[in-house]
Design an enzyme around this catalytic site. Sequence first.
Site, PDB file in Angstrom:
ATOM      1  CG  ASP A 127      -1.975  -1.112   1.140  1.00 44.50           C
ATOM      2  OD1 ASP A 127      -2.127  -1.697   0.051  1.00 44.50           O
ATOM      3  OD2 ASP A 127      -2.619  -1.402   2.167  1.00 44.50           O
ATOM      4  N   GLY A 128       2.065   1.163   0.556  1.00 43.35           N
ATOM      5  CA  GLY A 128       2.944   2.331   0.605  1.00 43.35           C
ATOM      6  C   GLY A 128       3.321   2.859  -0.763  1.00 43.35           C
ATOM      7  CG  ASN A 226      -4.036   5.956   3.786  1.00 44.66           C
ATOM      8  OD1 ASN A 226      -4.974   5.667   3.063  1.00 44.66           O
ATOM      9  ND2 ASN A 226      -3.163   5.069   4.201  1.00 44.66           N
ATOM     10  CG  ASP A 256      -1.669   9.149  23.138  1.00 46.60           C
ATOM     11  OD1 ASP A 256      -1.338   9.851  24.116  1.00 46.60           O
ATOM     12  OD2 ASP A 256      -1.526   7.918  23.105  1.00 46.60           O
ATOM     13  CB  THR A 267      -9.279   0.276   5.707  1.00 43.30           C
ATOM     14  OG1 THR A 267      -8.668   0.897   4.569  1.00 43.30           O
ATOM     15  CG2 THR A 267     -10.760   0.075   5.436  1.00 43.30           C
ATOM     16  CB  ALA A 268      -4.837   3.331   7.096  1.00 46.52           C
ATOM     17  CE1 TYR A 269      -2.878   5.412  14.951  1.00 49.48           C
ATOM     18  CE2 TYR A 269      -1.793   7.286  13.918  1.00 49.48           C
ATOM     19  CZ  TYR A 269      -2.070   6.527  15.042  1.00 49.48           C
ATOM     20  OH  TYR A 269      -1.537   6.883  16.254  1.00 49.48           O
TER      21      TYR A 269
END
Length: 382
Positions: A127-128, A226, A256, A267-269
């Site tokens: 994905d990167g 993203n 945080d 769907t990532a972080y």
Amino acid sequence: FRRTRSLHGPCPVTTFGPKACMLQNPKTIMHIQDPASQRLTWNKPPKSVLVIKKIRDASLLQPFKELCVYLTEENNMIVYVEKKVLEDPAIANDDNFGPVKKKFCTFREDYDDISNQIDFIICLGGDGTLLYASSLFQGSVPPVMAFHLGSLGFLTPFNFENFQSQVTQVIEGNAALVLRSRLKVKVVKEHREKMTVQNGIEENGVVSTNIEKEVGKQIMQYQVLNEVVVDRGPSSYLSNVDVFLDGHLITTVQGDGVIVSTPTGSTAYAAAAGASMIHPNVPAIMITPICPHSLSFRPIVVPAGVELKIMLSPDARNTAWVSFDGRKRQEICHGDSISITTSCYPLPSICFRDPVSDWFESLAECLHWNVRKKQNNFAVEE
């Protein structure tokens, strides 16, 4: 099977009853469109292709060479590659690959502008590589075909085994598209320099009193696929940032940090921080807190097109840090601001099947969504 029309219509109806209607706005961000109707077509046959390969991955060398040979010799394409890719000793010292390598056009990130020279993009990696491709195009993005040769592969639907036929279909304009919305981000930083003063007069000598003098503003802009992540950085204190929506303060984040993401980034972080997962065709922006010190701070979804603004709270004990798709990390101080809205330049990602099937297959294959042991049925009594 293809529906004859969208569930919402190709464009939402804007008349309500016999007399009411919605005021037409020429600055409309996007229309609701049937995902099945999003198909790739070419005004002219594509001639140039950018091949992006994951750096420092020996397993990608052979697929990279096979793809480049196919593109240059079989399809007479102009192939662009990043200069540092060709500096790999396994490629530089391969004499058999030399004739193909001489045909390449090379570029360097942050130095050469290739935005108007690329017809479509092929990514080899995880994905990167897709995120990296997005970062290279701060305006209009060519169609992206992503092969799954990395670790996760949520955004890379193609397998490399039959790459010849799949690439040929794309060149012929026979493919479905999903338009992945991006975020347009503007960072405004108060540019300060330290100087020494005594009795209000600047001196060249060193004295014990230092003050910061504001000498202007530094403005940076990014296109983000993203998410934008604002966090507390190395400080042990809670982050304390104010979030504004269209100029109105909606909340203060104490924790945080906070994630502002696209549906692609859901769907990532954001998913790891407890947010819902949203299909890329949904026009939305997600706001997700990171470990908030509150029992009632739930992730929220706001309409695409609104403008978010994030600033340090006046009483914040420490600075914050921001990153864009995991890159360009920098410190945010008092007086700095981060403005975020929906970009008018989405990333057109080529689908393996169609936008809906690809997304649910990725949920099942990559994240094992809703996987559990099956419940036994009742035994039928004779």
